[in-house]
Design an enzyme around this catalytic site. Structure first.
Site, PDB file in Angstrom:
ATOM      1  N   ASP A 104       0.852  -1.189   0.000  1.00 32.68           N
ATOM      2  CA  ASP A 104       0.000   0.000   0.000  1.00 32.68           C
ATOM      3  C   ASP A 104       0.889   1.242   0.000  1.00 32.68           C
ATOM      4  O   ASP A 104       1.873   1.300   0.743  1.00 32.68           O
ATOM      5  CB  ASP A 104      -0.931   0.028   1.216  1.00 32.68           C
ATOM      6  CG  ASP A 104      -2.002   1.078   1.075  1.00 32.68           C
ATOM      7  OD1 ASP A 104      -3.054   0.768   0.474  1.00 32.68           O
ATOM      8  OD2 ASP A 104      -1.798   2.220   1.533  1.00 32.68           O
ATOM      9  N   THR A 105       0.539   2.195  -0.830  1.00 35.66           N
ATOM     10  CA  THR A 105       1.316   3.431  -0.943  1.00 35.66           C
ATOM     11  C   THR A 105       0.455   4.619  -0.556  1.00 35.66           C
ATOM     12  O   THR A 105      -0.703   4.727  -0.992  1.00 35.66           O
ATOM     13  CB  THR A 105       1.818   3.629  -2.390  1.00 35.66           C
ATOM     14  OG1 THR A 105       2.636   2.514  -2.764  1.00 35.66           O
ATOM     15  CG2 THR A 105       2.643   4.908  -2.517  1.00 35.66           C
TER      16      THR A 105
END
Length: 203
Positions: free
Chosen positions: A79-80
């Site tokens: 996840d960014t």
């Protein structure tokens, strides 16, 4: 032995809808399959420190994976997030939201943090990479052009560094360029090697 050769007897599973993550993993010459889409309620505690959110969400995605992992399976989730002035900028809801996000990061530094979780039936490893991105001041015309041409509605912070705006607007990056794209592949490569060391030592 090179990592892609060591993975010959393993099944590397990438659980991500991001075409950029898929391309980056392929660029490492690592054999992998892409997991089918599955539901995951990507919610984090309101009181959580913003820099801890990506790692938390990557673990959440890993835990939500619906299939039982075989002994030689290794699942990758990631996840960014983009953090500007201590505020998390997610994916824009619409054109107005995208334009607002780009105005927020224009002429300033912001952080891009990617959390990654590697999991097999024997162990779980979570890590995060952080990059500081510096944008020059963008004009209204430039922001409108980028949003209307590239439609960055599937990207955290409303931009993709590999696109026009990265070429025209980013002054410098402190940290991994690939992390800003969505996957810190150098760290991932090393961590995968360590996991294989542990799995092979346990046999």
């Amino acid at each position: 032995m090179l990592l892609h050769k060591r993975l010959h007897d393993y099944r590397l599973i990438l659980a991500s809808r991001s075409p950029r993550r898929r391309q980056l993993l392929a660029d490492c010459d690592l054999p992998f399959i892409v997991a089918s889409d599955y539901p995951c309620d990507e919610v984090y505690p309101e009181e959580m420190i913003s820099t801890e959110v990506p790692a938390f969400l990557s673990r959440l995605k890993s835990d939500a994976y619906p299939e039982t992992l075989a002994p030689n399976d290794i699942l990758i989730t990631a996840d960014t997030v983009v953090i500007a002035e201590d505020r998390i900028l997610g994916k824009p809801h619409d054109r107005r939201d995208a334009i607002s996000m780009l105005h927020r990061i224009s002429g300033k530094k912001h952080q891009v943090i990617t959390g990654v979780t590697l999991r097999n039936p024997h162990s779980t490893v979570t890590f995060a990479a952080c990059s500081d991105v510096y944008f020059r001041a963008l004009t209204d015309e430039e922001i409108d052009y980028y949003v209307d041409t590239y439609r960055p509605f599937d990207k955290a912070g409303a931009y993709g560094i590999q696109e026009w705006i990265g070429c025209a607007g980013v002054e410098r990056i402190d940290g991994s360029f690939y992390n800003v794209m969505g996957l810190p592949v150098q760290q991932l490569y090393i961590r995968l090697g360590h996991m294989l060391d542990e799995l092979e030592a346990a046999k």
